[in-house]
Design an enzyme around this catalytic site. Structure first.
Site, PDB file in Angstrom:
ATOM      1  N   SER A 206      26.348 -16.859 -23.570  1.00 33.84           N
ATOM      2  CA  SER A 206      25.282 -17.838 -23.324  1.00 33.84           C
ATOM      3  C   SER A 206      25.785 -18.890 -22.332  1.00 33.84           C
ATOM      4  O   SER A 206      26.993 -18.953 -22.044  1.00 33.84           O
ATOM      5  CB  SER A 206      24.894 -18.531 -24.635  1.00 33.84           C
ATOM      6  OG  SER A 206      25.957 -19.383 -25.054  1.00 33.84           O
TER       7      SER A 206
ATOM      8  N   ASP B 253      23.193 -14.259 -21.716  1.00 30.15           N
ATOM      9  CA  ASP B 253      22.149 -14.492 -22.722  1.00 30.15           C
ATOM     10  C   ASP B 253      21.393 -15.782 -22.384  1.00 30.15           C
ATOM     11  O   ASP B 253      22.016 -16.832 -22.169  1.00 30.15           O
ATOM     12  CB  ASP B 253      22.854 -14.613 -24.092  1.00 30.15           C
ATOM     13  CG  ASP B 253      21.886 -14.608 -25.259  1.00 30.15           C
ATOM     14  OD1 ASP B 253      20.806 -14.009 -25.128  1.00 30.15           O
ATOM     15  OD2 ASP B 253      22.233 -15.193 -26.312  1.00 30.15           O
TER      16      ASP B 253
ATOM     17  N   ASP C 207      15.423 -16.382 -18.875  1.00 29.48           N
ATOM     18  CA  ASP C 207      14.534 -16.795 -19.963  1.00 29.48           C
ATOM     19  C   ASP C 207      13.548 -17.850 -19.461  1.00 29.48           C
ATOM     20  O   ASP C 207      13.824 -19.050 -19.499  1.00 29.48           O
ATOM     21  CB  ASP C 207      15.364 -17.332 -21.135  1.00 29.48           C
ATOM     22  CG  ASP C 207      14.483 -17.719 -22.312  1.00 29.48           C
ATOM     23  OD1 ASP C 207      13.240 -17.626 -22.183  1.00 29.48           O
ATOM     24  OD2 ASP C 207      15.019 -18.124 -23.357  1.00 29.48           O
TER      25      ASP C 207
ATOM     26  N   ALA D 181      17.981 -12.067 -34.472  1.00 25.94           N
ATOM     27  CA  ALA D 181      17.954 -10.938 -35.408  1.00 25.94           C
ATOM     28  C   ALA D 181      19.074 -10.975 -36.456  1.00 25.94           C
ATOM     29  O   ALA D 181      19.321  -9.970 -37.123  1.00 25.94           O
ATOM     30  CB  ALA D 181      18.005  -9.634 -34.626  1.00 25.94           C
TER      31      ALA D 181
ATOM     32  N   ILE E  29      22.657 -10.594 -32.083  1.00 27.16           N
ATOM     33  CA  ILE E  29      23.267 -11.178 -33.277  1.00 27.16           C
ATOM     34  C   ILE E  29      24.317 -12.214 -32.880  1.00 27.16           C
ATOM     35  O   ILE E  29      25.273 -11.897 -32.178  1.00 27.16           O
ATOM     36  CB  ILE E  29      23.915 -10.065 -34.142  1.00 27.16           C
ATOM     37  CG1 ILE E  29      22.832  -9.108 -34.636  1.00 27.16           C
ATOM     38  CG2 ILE E  29      24.699 -10.672 -35.313  1.00 27.16           C
ATOM     39  CD1 ILE E  29      23.335  -7.920 -35.427  1.00 27.16           C
ATOM     40  N   ASP E  30      24.091 -13.422 -33.312  1.00 28.91           N
ATOM     41  CA  ASP E  30      25.074 -14.488 -33.106  1.00 28.91           C
ATOM     42  C   ASP E  30      25.361 -15.208 -34.430  1.00 28.91           C
ATOM     43  O   ASP E  30      26.507 -15.343 -34.862  1.00 28.91           O
ATOM     44  CB  ASP E  30      24.563 -15.484 -32.050  1.00 28.91           C
ATOM     45  CG  ASP E  30      25.635 -16.490 -31.672  1.00 28.91           C
ATOM     46  OD1 ASP E  30      26.771 -16.397 -32.182  1.00 28.91           O
ATOM     47  OD2 ASP E  30      25.362 -17.401 -30.872  1.00 28.91           O
TER      48      ASP E  30
HETATM   49  P1  13P Z   1      20.615 -15.211 -34.201  1.00 25.86           P
HETATM   50  O1  13P Z   1      20.687 -16.702 -34.162  1.00 25.86           O
HETATM   51  O2  13P Z   1      19.613 -14.740 -35.184  1.00 25.86           O
HETATM   52  O3  13P Z   1      21.948 -14.579 -34.392  1.00 25.86           O
HETATM   53  O4  13P Z   1      20.086 -14.734 -32.751  1.00 25.86           O
HETATM   54  C1  13P Z   1      20.976 -14.630 -31.673  1.00 25.86           C
HETATM   55  C2  13P Z   1      20.267 -14.429 -30.389  1.00 25.86           C
HETATM   56  O5  13P Z   1      19.102 -14.126 -30.309  1.00 25.86           O
HETATM   57  C3  13P Z   1      21.065 -14.608 -29.164  1.00 25.86           C
HETATM   58  O6  13P Z   1      20.290 -14.517 -28.009  1.00 25.86           O
HETATM   59  O1  G3H Z   2      20.313 -17.536 -28.708  1.00 26.99           O
HETATM   60  C1  G3H Z   2      21.249 -18.316 -28.671  1.00 26.99           C
HETATM   61  C2  G3H Z   2      22.603 -17.848 -29.033  1.00 26.99           C
HETATM   62  O2  G3H Z   2      22.785 -17.875 -30.419  1.00 26.99           O
HETATM   63  C3  G3H Z   2      23.624 -18.632 -28.292  1.00 26.99           C
HETATM   64  O3  G3H Z   2      23.736 -19.912 -28.804  1.00 26.99           O
HETATM   65  O4  G3H Z   2      23.553 -21.411 -26.814  1.00 26.99           O
HETATM   66  O5  G3H Z   2      24.693 -22.167 -28.923  1.00 26.99           O
HETATM   67  O6  G3H Z   2      25.766 -20.456 -27.438  1.00 26.99           O
HETATM   68  P1  G3H Z   2      24.479 -21.061 -27.937  1.00 26.99           P
HETATM   69 ZN    ZN Z   3      18.311 -15.251 -28.238  1.00 27.56          ZN
END
Ligand code: 13P
Ligand code: G3H
Ligand code: ZN
Length: 309
Positions: free
Chosen positions: A50, A82, A104, A213, A255-256
């Site tokens: 990200s 991302d 995005d 997700a 998944i994060d």
């Molecule tokens: P979660 O916060 O559900 O893991 O989603 C992560 C995500 O969509 C990153 O782009």
């Molecule tokens: O969708 C977001 C991801 O979970 C990344 O989060 O911007 O805090 O790194 P972040």
């Molecule tokens: Zn996301």
């Protein structure tokens, strides 16, 4: 094998009715845990960075760590941006050697989202990089938001077709009821599968992406809370729903939060049980193991992409 784009991965995933896991990476232990799991499972893999991760680790570090993973394994790995919010960050990642970027523009009006996305697609495609974009908004739980208002932010199937045709994107993130973070639902988890079916029906063969997700696995929430944390009421997307989505055209599952929870639970547990320990390797090692086990579980039991390299 060098870094790859997701084109073949998604084609195989769509045809095979499974999804590829896209895991957010922020440091070495997270990357190693995820890659070890994918290697064990012989699974295709998307590692995503990200803007926040890029800022935290500095752009070159994560790129080099992912290159190390590519060198160490024979896995097909995609390096993906991302939630790129501007043309500039997408361009920077394309120039840095990412094989996939997300633009995005989901907060923008429809026409502006199309214009921005198209600009990124033109730049990326000329350089062999694929593009994910987003249509609809991922709503989180908020007090006093009526279900109908929440659904108004979901992806409109007709617009999705027009968006894909006019931008030339390679995959589309859709909103059907998930949201980012640990608090996705107040009551029973609900995803709009009927909407997903309509979108898939109108865009046959086209790869769709599910953000937000994480399942928010209770075992990790409970461990965090047992060892001094305070994460009450967290609720994510049930794994059965992710399985169902992956059979209905969702080719990439993001998944994060589950990674963050696995890591934090392991660190909290270790430090509570070993209060005099201060060698980071002692607590980051178990955190890496926790990530490996969680990702292996997702790949094998939820996404269905074991053995699909
Ligand atoms: P979660 O916060 O559900 O893991 O989603 C992560 C995500 O969509 C990153 O782009
Ligand atoms: O969708 C977001 C991801 O979970 C990344 O989060 O911007 O805090 O790194 P972040
Ligand atoms: Zn996301």
């Amino acid at each position: 094998m060098p870094l790859v784009t997701s084109t073949d991965m998604f084609k195989k995933a769509y045809e095979g009715s499974y999804a590829v896991g896209a895991f957010n990476v922020n440091n070495m232990e997270i990357i190693q845990g995820i890659v070890e799991a994918a290697q064990e499972e012989k699974a295709p893999l998307i590692l995503q960075v990200s803007a926040g991760a890029r800022k935290y680790a500095k752009p070159v570090y994560l790129k080099k760590l992912v290159e190390a993973a590519v060198e160490e394994t024979d896995l097909p790995i995609v390096l993906h941006l991302d939630h790129g919010e501007s043309y500039e960050i997408c361009k920077a990642c394309v120039d840095d050697g990412f094989t996939s970027v997300m633009i995005d523009g989901s907060k923008l009006p429809f026409e502006d989202n199309i214009a921005l996305t198209k600009k990124v697609v033109d730049y990326a495609h000329d350089r062999g990089v694929v593009v994910e974009a987003e249509l609809g908004k991922l709503a989180g739980i908020e007090d006093n938001v009526k279900v109908s208002d929440r659904e108004a932010t979901f992806t409109d199937p007709d617009q999705a077709v027009e968006f894909v045709e006019r931008t030339g994107i390679d995959s589309l993130a859709i909103a059907i009821g998930t949201s980012h973070g640990a608090y996705k639902f107040k009551g029973d988890p609900m995803l709009d599968f009927e909407r997903l079916e309509r979108i898939t029906g109108m865009l046959p063969g086209f790869p769709l992406v599910l953000h937000g997700a994480s399942t928010v696995l209770p075992e990790f929430v409970d461990l965090c809370n047992k060892y001094g944390g305070n994460i009450p009421g967290a609720k994510g997307v049930p794994e059965e729903m992710l399985k169902r989505a992956s059979k209905q055209g969702i080719c990439k599952i993001n998944i994060d939060t589950d990674l963050r929870l696995a890591l934090t639970a392991a660190v909290r547990k270790f430090l509570s049980e070993n209060p005099s320990e201060f060698d980071p390797r002692k607590y980051l090692g178990p955190a890496r193991d926790a990530i490996r086990m969680m990702v292996q579980h997702k790949i094998r039991n939820v996404l269905g992409c074991s053995g699909k390299i």
